[in-house]
Motif scaffolding. Structure first.
Motif, mmCIF file in Angstrom:
data_model
loop_
_atom_site.group_PDB
_atom_site.id
_atom_site.type_symbol
_atom_site.label_atom_id
_atom_site.label_comp_id
_atom_site.label_asym_id
_atom_site.label_seq_id
_atom_site.Cartn_x
_atom_site.Cartn_y
_atom_site.Cartn_z
ATOM 1 N N ILE A 547 76.519 8.443 113.225
ATOM 2 C CA ILE A 547 75.456 9.403 112.889
ATOM 3 C C ILE A 547 75.772 10.770 113.471
ATOM 4 C CG2 ILE A 547 72.999 9.916 113.181
ATOM 5 C CD1 ILE A 547 72.478 6.909 113.207
ATOM 6 N N SER A 548 76.324 10.789 114.701
ATOM 7 C CA SER A 548 76.615 12.070 115.363
ATOM 8 C C SER A 548 77.675 12.871 114.621
ATOM 9 C CB SER A 548 77.058 11.820 116.805
ATOM 10 O OG SER A 548 78.386 11.314 116.855
ATOM 11 N N LYS A 549 78.610 12.208 113.984
ATOM 12 C CA LYS A 549 79.678 12.920 113.274
ATOM 13 C C LYS A 549 79.115 13.741 112.109
ATOM 14 C CE LYS A 549 83.473 9.753 114.422
ATOM 15 N NZ LYS A 549 84.254 10.751 115.176
ATOM 16 N N THR A 550 77.936 13.373 111.608
ATOM 17 C CA THR A 550 77.320 14.096 110.499
ATOM 18 C C THR A 550 76.331 15.148 110.983
ATOM 19 O OG1 THR A 550 77.526 12.133 109.099
ATOM 20 C CG2 THR A 550 75.974 13.828 108.374
ATOM 21 N N TYR A 551 75.595 14.849 112.052
ATOM 22 C CA TYR A 551 74.478 15.708 112.414
ATOM 23 C C TYR A 551 74.627 16.421 113.756
ATOM 24 C CZ TYR A 551 72.329 13.077 108.632
ATOM 25 O OH TYR A 551 72.060 12.514 107.420
ATOM 26 N N ALA A 572 73.783 10.317 125.684
ATOM 27 C CA ALA A 572 72.440 10.649 126.163
ATOM 28 C C ALA A 572 71.958 11.972 125.581
ATOM 29 C CB ALA A 572 72.424 10.702 127.684
ATOM 30 N N GLY A 573 72.846 12.978 125.539
ATOM 31 C CA GLY A 573 72.454 14.276 125.029
ATOM 32 C C GLY A 573 72.112 14.241 123.556
ATOM 33 N N PHE A 574 72.964 13.612 122.754
ATOM 34 C CA PHE A 574 72.714 13.558 121.315
ATOM 35 C C PHE A 574 71.443 12.767 121.012
ATOM 36 C CE2 PHE A 574 73.328 11.285 117.240
ATOM 37 C CZ PHE A 574 73.298 12.387 116.392
ATOM 38 N N THR A 575 71.241 11.642 121.700
ATOM 39 C CA THR A 575 70.030 10.839 121.479
ATOM 40 C C THR A 575 68.789 11.644 121.808
ATOM 41 O OG1 THR A 575 71.198 8.773 121.972
ATOM 42 C CG2 THR A 575 68.804 8.750 122.179
ATOM 43 N N ASN A 576 68.811 12.371 122.923
ATOM 44 C CA ASN A 576 67.648 13.165 123.328
ATOM 45 C C ASN A 576 67.369 14.275 122.317
ATOM 46 O OD1 ASN A 576 65.639 13.997 125.511
ATOM 47 N ND2 ASN A 576 66.871 15.866 125.307
ATOM 48 N N ASP A 577 68.423 14.921 121.810
ATOM 49 C CA ASP A 577 68.233 16.009 120.839
ATOM 50 C C ASP A 577 67.631 15.487 119.541
ATOM 51 O OD1 ASP A 577 69.246 17.717 122.696
ATOM 52 O OD2 ASP A 577 71.193 18.016 121.706
ATOM 53 N N VAL A 578 68.053 14.290 119.127
ATOM 54 C CA VAL A 578 67.507 13.711 117.893
ATOM 55 C C VAL A 578 66.039 13.346 118.071
ATOM 56 C CG1 VAL A 578 67.615 11.741 116.330
ATOM 57 C CG2 VAL A 578 69.715 12.884 117.025
ATOM 58 N N LEU A 579 65.709 12.689 119.184
ATOM 59 C CA LEU A 579 64.346 12.194 119.378
ATOM 60 C C LEU A 579 63.362 13.316 119.689
ATOM 61 C CD1 LEU A 579 65.013 8.861 121.350
ATOM 62 C CD2 LEU A 579 64.755 9.217 118.892
ATOM 63 N N LEU A 581 63.684 16.243 118.269
ATOM 64 C CA LEU A 581 63.761 17.036 117.038
ATOM 65 C C LEU A 581 64.532 18.332 117.210
ATOM 66 C CD1 LEU A 581 60.087 16.564 115.717
ATOM 67 C CD2 LEU A 581 62.111 15.159 115.276
ATOM 68 N N VAL A 582 65.339 18.413 118.291
ATOM 69 C CA VAL A 582 66.231 19.578 118.435
ATOM 70 C C VAL A 582 67.264 19.540 117.320
ATOM 71 C CG1 VAL A 582 67.965 20.660 119.919
ATOM 72 C CG2 VAL A 582 65.856 19.750 120.920
ATOM 73 N N ILE A 583 67.741 18.341 117.024
ATOM 74 C CA ILE A 583 68.659 18.145 115.903
ATOM 75 C C ILE A 583 67.885 17.393 114.826
ATOM 76 C CG2 ILE A 583 70.794 17.059 115.123
ATOM 77 C CD1 ILE A 583 71.899 17.330 117.910
ATOM 78 N N PRO A 584 67.541 18.027 113.708
ATOM 79 C CA PRO A 584 66.801 17.336 112.642
ATOM 80 C C PRO A 584 67.720 16.389 111.868
ATOM 81 C CG PRO A 584 67.303 19.590 111.986
ATOM 82 C CD PRO A 584 67.766 19.466 113.411
ATOM 83 N N TYR A 590 66.813 8.776 112.014
ATOM 84 C CA TYR A 590 65.951 8.926 113.191
ATOM 85 C C TYR A 590 65.496 7.554 113.688
ATOM 86 C CZ TYR A 590 62.039 10.349 116.162
ATOM 87 O OH TYR A 590 61.201 10.523 117.229
ATOM 88 N N SER A 591 65.092 6.672 112.757
ATOM 89 C CA SER A 591 64.649 5.336 113.136
ATOM 90 C C SER A 591 65.786 4.533 113.779
ATOM 91 C CB SER A 591 64.109 4.592 111.909
ATOM 92 O OG SER A 591 62.992 5.261 111.375
ATOM 93 N N THR A 592 66.993 4.731 113.255
ATOM 94 C CA THR A 592 68.141 4.016 113.820
ATOM 95 C C THR A 592 68.414 4.482 115.247
ATOM 96 O OG1 THR A 592 69.132 3.771 111.624
ATOM 97 C CG2 THR A 592 70.588 3.516 113.526
ATOM 98 N N VAL A 593 68.416 5.782 115.470
ATOM 99 C CA VAL A 593 68.647 6.302 116.821
ATOM 100 C C VAL A 593 67.536 5.859 117.763
ATOM 101 C CG1 VAL A 593 68.853 8.409 118.212
ATOM 102 C CG2 VAL A 593 69.975 8.274 115.972
ATOM 103 N N LEU A 594 66.291 5.870 117.279
ATOM 104 C CA LEU A 594 65.162 5.428 118.109
ATOM 105 C C LEU A 594 65.327 3.965 118.500
ATOM 106 C CD1 LEU A 594 62.375 5.910 119.366
ATOM 107 C CD2 LEU A 594 61.357 5.307 117.150
ATOM 108 N N GLY A 595 65.734 3.121 117.533
ATOM 109 C CA GLY A 595 65.945 1.714 117.834
ATOM 110 C C GLY A 595 67.049 1.490 118.845
#
Length: 850
Positions: A547-551, A572-579, A581-584, A590-595
């Motif tokens: 997911i990170s390679k795309t967003y 940790a940084g990428f997960t925090n930015d996604v959750l 909403l720093v990185i839309p 989003y659900s996958t990263v949250l899980g």
């Protein structure tokens, strides 16, 4: 060349099978092999197995219709010694040539080797010789058949047999049986000479196995003898035996009725050279003497210490080492009570359960002080076990986590540690192993390790401030377990420390029933290396990294040389930015990263579990050979409720998550229940059908919204669904996308048909169904959750076959499972899609899976 060799080998194997398939090749001339027994009872074909079992000769066994054992036997050379010697007779110079590079003695010994003789001996042992018809045995079979029907009330049986030749060397036997009309019990009268026994019999007469109108059966008479004997011997009749009961049967009538007269004569015994007869006496116990340090060597020595406690007399050759109450609580034979076999058996069981004595001996002798000779002295002989005993174990293991493991343990058992028959066990264990699947930056071979310390203290009673005798009487053989343990492990990469403590009560409400109540069961799990999470759970990392390679928009999160997320900073940084909403990202990502983050938090958080639980089990199994029984087990466990009750009563503050803490740690709160049922059916001839059903669910509430990993369920493995590896099935239809897949609800159903193949080699056909789901927790991923009855369509099905080798004391098991229905596959590819050897799962186990 390879194809040619394969074809040649195939032709050779086929040739061997064809040559062996001549089932009559070992039948002498003018003899015939038995192919079938036909039984006709009253002109109708009979498949009654009890009748068939009366026959001395039965046809050779088959495996799926093939005479496997017979053909294996036919493959063997009947005279391997003669065959070996014939080689030299046909080629006279061969023996001399072989003797030049082998000595003559070695050449002779070669004929006894496995290559020349051992193979034939093995085939004869595993195989089965042809059953050659012996009419003498057929005649003896008729006698047994007649006796069988006679015992079932058919007194006028006529039977005969006829030999039916199918070929010069094959024949079948037809047994024709005419039973006639069965006899029924018409009346039961009694003639009991001792008045006291006559009155005692009358109190339980309604329980008699012999009832008017019931068809005559010899077994009923034996059971009635045993019933009367048990009743009398549990009510003081010390000298009574089953052979004191006789029956006089009157069938001299034409109405097929049997009049039964039950006869019990007075007690007859040998007094020196004469035989005396007197009425049976009912005995009471006048004294109970307990010898606490008996042995064959000190039997004649003088006792130096003795005491009397609650009408029990305790004796010792040295200073008494036990608190009297600890011993007398285990003795159910009491002064003034009637003699009873049940009290003797119960006392023996309880004393043996103390684990501080060898198997006890209990004897009775007539008290000569009683002039009426109706008193007995009970003598209980106890031989103490060694106070200290040392135990060691050493194992080389293989599992789904460890490619190879070396484990060992050392234990010290101290008996009667507090002089109350308590047992203290101290143990230490250690393990080192290798796993190529785990994070191993140093490339060490032994990258897995664990060590632990345990202490267990057992009390042969309920250890409680108040008396519990009225709730759990001592006849239920209660005991208390107090244990604590510590372990440190690096075998999953997170480097866990585990501290446990248990206070539990155990008892037996009835025979073959066991119950356990955990007053408290505490467990503290600390993860020492949580930052190593994504090195261990690679599936989660790969999904997050994709997911990170795309967003991803922050270059500091990735390794410039690979473009992959850096562990721990980048993940940790990428997960925090996604959750945050720093990185839309789209909702699905989003659900996958949250899980992934919810699971990471759950598996890396430290856990504190304080639970109370009750478990109960019941079985009808009588011994290890019993293959017709059922077994039921249930358990209910509640964790955290006591802590929440205390926290609410004390008005303790909640943390920022709205939860209570203990030792700065959110404790777990949930309720868990399980049901496990096993049923066996014995179809005889070593054919057994075994079925198991299991349901378990753990529901978080209050202080928790998920179940700790250590208390959750997984699916797959050698004792579960054998078509999947451990942790590789579910949850739901997810397809085991994570490394160690678990959930908080489980359904499992298994059926296995077991049969004999050859000798101690057994076979099995099995079907395993089930899955795990998340329910009523914080998991929102729909394919993994159980939302209703329609999700039962996600139950996976695995089928397969297995081999077992019975070593008497345990069974070595090999199973091959095939994915018959895989809910993780897309529609249209769920049934039999990967049903081949390439996708099968091989399982190795010790003993049966259930």
């Amino acid at each position: 060349m390879k194809n040619i060799s394969t074809k040649i080998t195939t032709f050779i194997v086929i040739g061997i099978i064809i040559s062996a398939c001549d089932a009559e090749k070992r039948i002498p001339n003018h003899k015939q092999r038995l192919t079938k027994n036909e039984i006709f009872v009253n002109e109708k074909p009979s498949t009654n197995e009890e009748v068939s079992n009366q026959l001395y000769q039965k046809p050779n066994s088959t495996f799926l219709g093939y005479h496997l054992r017979l053909n294996l036997f036919n493959l063997a050379d009947p005279n391997p010694d003669s065959t070996y010697q014939a080689k030299f007779t046909k080629h006279p110079g061969k023996y001399e040539r072989m003797s030049k590079w082998l000595s003559a003695k070695q050449v002779d010994r070669l004929g006894q080797s496995f290559l020349y003789k051992g193979v034939d001996d093995f085939l004869k042992q595993v195989g089965e010789p042809p059953v050659i018809i012996d009419t003498t045995k057929s005649s003896k079979s008729l006698s047994r058949v007649n006796y069988y029907y006679f015992n079932n009330g058919f007194f006028n049986v006529n039977s005969k047999f006829k030999l039916d030749s199918l070929s010069p060397k094959r024949a079948k036997i037809k047994y024709t049986i005419t039973t006639g009309v069965p006899f029924f019990i018409d009346s039961l009268t009694t003639k009991i000479q001792t008045p006291a026994l006559d009155s005692l019999y009358a109190t339980k007469k309604m329980n008699s196995f012999i009832q008017a109108g019931k068809q005559y059966n010899t077994k009923d008479f034996e059971e009635e003898k045993n019933r009367i004997t048990t009743h009398f011997r549990n009510n003081g009749v010390y000298h009574f035996q089953s052979n004191n009961v006789t029956f006089d049967l009157d069938t001299l009538n034409n109405n097929k009725k049997v009049n039964v007269n039950l006869i019990i004569k007075d007690y007859s015994f040998q007094d020196k050279d004469t035989t005396r007869t007197e009425p049976f006496k009912i005995y009471k116990i006048s004294d109970v003497n307990i010898y606490t340090d008996y042995s064959a060597t000190n039997n004649s020595n003088v006792f130096t210490d003795s005491t009397t406690y609650n009408n029990f007399n305790l004796y010792s050759h040295s200073k008494l080492k036990y608190k009297p109450k600890a011993i007398t609580d285990a003795v159910f034979i009491t002064k003034g009570s009637l003699f009873a076999d049940t009290r003797t058996v119960l006392t023996t069981r309880y004393l043996n359960n103390l684990k501080v004595f060898n198997y006890p001996t209990i004897l009775y002798e007539v008290d000569k002080r009683d002039t009426t000779a109706q008193s007995l002295i009970a003598k209980v002989y106890l031989s103490p076990r060694k106070k200290y005993s040392l135990g060691t174990t050493f194992d080389v293991t293989h599992s789904n986590i460890q490619d190879i493991g070396i484990a060992g343990s050392l234990s010290e058992t101290i008996r009667n540690v507090l002089n109350g028959a308590e047992t203290l066990e101290l143990s230490a264990r250690g393990n080192i192993g290798s796993s190529k699947d785990l994070a191993n930056p140093d490339s060490r071979f032994f990258n897995v390790s664990e060590y632990g310390l345990n202490a267990k203290l057992s009390f042969p009673r309920i250890w409680f401030p108040f008396k519990t005798e009225k709730i759990i009487p001592k006849s239920m053989i209660p005991s208390t377990l107090l244990s604590t343990g510590f372990s440190n492990q690096t075998n999953i990469g997170l480097d866990k420390q585990n501290v446990t403590g248990v206070l539990a009560y155990n008892w037996n409400p009835k025979k073959n029933n066991t119950a356990r109540f955990d007053i408290f069961n505490v467990q503290y799990i600390r993860n020492l290396n949580p930052e190593n999470y994504f090195n261990v759970y690679e599936s989660s990392y790969n999904e997050l990294n994709t997911i990170s390679k795309t967003y991803n928009t922050n270059p500091s999160y990735v390794d410039p040389s690979t473009g992959d997320l850096i562990i721990e900073q980048g993940t940790a940084g990428f997960t925090n930015d996604v959750l945050t909403l720093v990185i839309p990202v789209p909702q699905e990502e989003y659900s996958t990263v949250l899980g992934i983050e919810e699971r990471r938090v759950r598996l890396t958080e430290n856990d504190f579990i304080l639970s109370t639980g009750y478990s109960f089990s019941k079985t009808t199994k009588t011994d290890s050979k019993d293959n017709s029984f059922y077994q039921f087990r249930t358990k209910i466990e509640s964790a955290g409720s006591l802590l929440t009750l205390i926290a609410n009563a004390s008005s303790l503050p909640k943390n920022q998550n709205g939860n209570f803490e203990i030792f700065n740690l959110e404790y777990s709160e949930y309720i868990k229940t399980e049901f496990d049922f096993i049923k066996y059916w014995d179809f005889s001839k070593e054919k057994v059908l075994a079925v198991r059903s299991f349901f378990g669910i753990a529901i978080p509430y209050g202080n928790s919204d998920y179940i700790p990993f250590s208390r959750s369920y997984f699916a797959g493995g050698s004792n579960d669904n054998r078509a999947w590896e451990p942790y590789r099935l579910g949850p739901g239809s997810t397809g085991a996308i994570l490394d160690f897949n678990e959930a908080n609800m489980k359904i499992a159903l298994s059926a296995e048909f077991r049969f004999k193949i050859a000798g101690k080699i057994k076979g099995a056909l099995f079907a395993d169904a089930g899955n795990i789901w998340n329910v009523l927790d914080n998991t929102t991923y729909e394919p993994a959750t159980f939302d209703g009855i329609e999700d039962l369509k996600e139950i996976a099905l695995g089928t397969g076959f297995g081999l077992r080798y019975d070593l008497d004391f345990f069974v070595v098991r090999f199973d091959l499972g095939f994915k018959t229905f895989n809910p993780a596959n897309e529609m249209g590819k769920r049934w039999f899609y990967d049903y081949d050897f390439a996708h099968s799962v091989f399982n190795f186990g010790i003993n049966y899976p259930f």
